[in-house]
Design a protein around this motif. Structure first.
Motif, short mmCIF file in Angstrom:
data_model
loop_
_atom_site.label_atom_id
_atom_site.label_comp_id
_atom_site.label_asym_id
_atom_site.label_seq_id
_atom_site.Cartn_x
_atom_site.Cartn_y
_atom_site.Cartn_z
N ARG A 137 -36.39 31.03 44.37
CA ARG A 137 -35.13 30.70 43.72
C ARG A 137 -35.23 30.92 42.21
NH1 ARG A 137 -30.71 27.89 45.14
NH2 ARG A 137 -31.68 27.24 47.11
N TRP A 138 -34.26 31.66 41.69
CA TRP A 138 -34.19 31.92 40.25
C TRP A 138 -32.74 31.83 39.81
CZ3 TRP A 138 -33.32 36.93 37.38
CH2 TRP A 138 -33.61 36.78 36.01
N ASN A 139 -32.46 30.98 38.85
CA ASN A 139 -31.09 30.81 38.38
C ASN A 139 -30.67 31.87 37.38
OD1 ASN A 139 -30.67 28.46 39.93
ND2 ASN A 139 -31.71 27.21 38.39
N GLY A 140 -31.63 32.62 36.86
CA GLY A 140 -31.30 33.67 35.91
C GLY A 140 -31.05 33.12 34.51
N PRO A 141 -30.90 34.01 33.54
CA PRO A 141 -30.62 33.58 32.16
C PRO A 141 -29.30 32.81 32.08
CG PRO A 141 -31.22 35.91 32.25
CD PRO A 141 -30.99 35.47 33.66
N LYS A 142 -29.28 31.73 31.30
CA LYS A 142 -28.07 30.91 31.19
C LYS A 142 -26.89 31.71 30.65
CE LYS A 142 -30.46 26.48 30.61
NZ LYS A 142 -30.67 25.32 29.71
N GLU A 201 -17.82 43.12 33.01
CA GLU A 201 -18.42 42.74 31.72
C GLU A 201 -19.84 43.29 31.60
OE1 GLU A 201 -16.15 38.52 30.72
OE2 GLU A 201 -17.81 38.54 32.15
N VAL A 202 -20.57 43.29 32.72
CA VAL A 202 -21.91 43.87 32.71
C VAL A 202 -21.84 45.35 32.39
CG1 VAL A 202 -23.93 44.41 34.12
CG2 VAL A 202 -22.86 42.16 34.30
N LYS A 203 -20.89 46.06 33.00
CA LYS A 203 -20.72 47.48 32.73
C LYS A 203 -20.43 47.73 31.25
CE LYS A 203 -18.92 49.05 37.20
NZ LYS A 203 -17.75 49.66 37.87
N ALA A 204 -19.56 46.89 30.68
CA ALA A 204 -19.17 47.08 29.29
C ALA A 204 -20.35 46.87 28.34
CB ALA A 204 -18.04 46.11 28.94
N TRP A 211 -28.51 47.05 26.87
CA TRP A 211 -28.42 45.59 26.83
C TRP A 211 -29.04 44.98 28.09
CZ3 TRP A 211 -25.82 42.13 30.03
CH2 TRP A 211 -25.72 40.82 29.55
N LEU A 212 -28.80 45.62 29.23
CA LEU A 212 -29.34 45.14 30.50
C LEU A 212 -30.86 45.23 30.50
CD1 LEU A 212 -28.19 44.18 33.30
CD2 LEU A 212 -28.58 46.53 34.08
N ARG A 213 -31.39 46.36 30.05
CA ARG A 213 -32.85 46.57 30.07
C ARG A 213 -33.57 45.62 29.12
NH1 ARG A 213 -31.23 52.22 29.60
NH2 ARG A 213 -31.22 53.20 31.67
N GLN A 214 -33.01 45.42 27.94
CA GLN A 214 -33.69 44.62 26.93
C GLN A 214 -33.57 43.12 27.18
OE1 GLN A 214 -35.71 45.94 24.71
NE2 GLN A 214 -35.17 47.94 25.55
N GLY A 215 -32.60 42.71 27.97
CA GLY A 215 -32.40 41.29 28.22
C GLY A 215 -32.71 40.89 29.64
N TYR A 216 -31.75 41.12 30.50
CA TYR A 216 -31.82 40.64 31.88
C TYR A 216 -33.05 41.17 32.63
CZ TYR A 216 -30.37 39.70 36.69
OH TYR A 216 -30.33 39.28 37.99
N LEU A 217 -33.28 42.48 32.56
CA LEU A 217 -34.38 43.06 33.34
C LEU A 217 -35.74 42.57 32.87
CD1 LEU A 217 -33.22 46.74 33.96
CD2 LEU A 217 -32.93 44.72 35.39
N ARG A 218 -35.88 42.31 31.59
CA ARG A 218 -37.16 41.75 31.11
C ARG A 218 -37.38 40.35 31.68
NH1 ARG A 218 -38.26 43.55 24.81
NH2 ARG A 218 -38.39 45.79 25.22
N ASP A 219 -36.30 39.57 31.79
CA ASP A 219 -36.43 38.25 32.40
C ASP A 219 -36.76 38.36 33.89
OD1 ASP A 219 -35.94 36.87 30.05
OD2 ASP A 219 -33.78 36.79 30.37
N VAL A 220 -36.18 39.36 34.55
CA VAL A 220 -36.49 39.60 35.97
C VAL A 220 -37.97 39.93 36.13
CG1 VAL A 220 -36.12 41.16 37.92
CG2 VAL A 220 -34.17 40.32 36.61
#
Length: 207
Positions: free
Chosen positions: A88-93, A102-105, A110-119
């Motif tokens: 279980r992972w809630n992901g970045p707040k 919004e993710v597409k925009a 932005w996805l690689r430097q933030g979310y994917l690094r947390d993944v």
């Protein structure tokens, strides 16, 4: 391993449950000559002449099977023992409530430097916990944004498979994602500079 689709919802309880799975049926008259396929993008040739250019040559047949529930004992299922696991992972707040548009925009960088690094950090910690030994690094080499549009609407779109933000529908069939040879190809395609070094040691594709 046959491809299968769960066509009957199972009760939300632990323990063996009976359900209907739709298994791929090997038709020797067809599949001895051509590999099973399904085209998931809107090719003009299929639209112009669907009788000649088929979208799929797959056939399925339903079977009653017993499915073993694992609710309440997810911790007993591990990558090393079973080839899959739950965590279980809630992901970045800051991602709470963000829509696909919004993710597409926000874009790939932005996805690689933030979310994917947390993944990557999360997967690394989970694999280390299960293996009981350090993991050198984790790299997300592919990602796809998905939404729940119906298959008919999806088939009308032209999909860019090289664009992870071009939304796809969820996968509808349980399937084997990677073979041994496939994992080696992934390594050489996505990490060419480290491929030879990593091929001499243990590495793992996690999906």
């Amino acid at each position: 391993m046959p491809s299968a689709t769960l066509s009957k919802h199972l009760p939300s309880v632990s323990g063996p449950q009976t359900g209907t799975l739709s298994y791929f049926h090997w038709n020797p008259d067809m599949h001895d000559d051509e590999k099973p396929f399904e085209v998931l993008i809107n090719l003009p040739s299929i639209e112009r002449n669907p009788q000649k250019f088929r979208r799929t040559n797959q056939e399925f047949e339903d079977h009653q099977v017993v499915v073993e529930g694992v609710r309440g004992r997810e911790q007993d299922i591990t990558l090393n023992k079973n080839g899959f696991s739950w965590a279980r992972w809630n992901g970045p707040k800051e991602w709470n409530g963000i829509t696909a548009d919004e993710v597409k925009a926000m874009g790939h960088e932005w996805l690689r430097q933030g979310y994917l690094r947390d993944v990557e950090k999360f997967i690394k910690s989970e694999v280390q916990k299960q293996d009981g030994q350090p993991v050198d690094f984790v790299k997300v080499f592919d990602y796809k944004l998905r939404n729940s549009s119906d298959i008919a609407s999806f088939n009308l779109r032209t999909l860019d498979l090289d664009n992870g933000l071009d939304t796809m529908i969820p996968v509808t069939h349980p399937h084997v994602d990677q073979s041994f040879d496939g994992a080696m190809i992934r390594l050489r395609v996505h990490m060419p500079e480290d491929a030879e070094r990593l091929a001499c040691r243990r590495f793992r594709v996690v999906k």
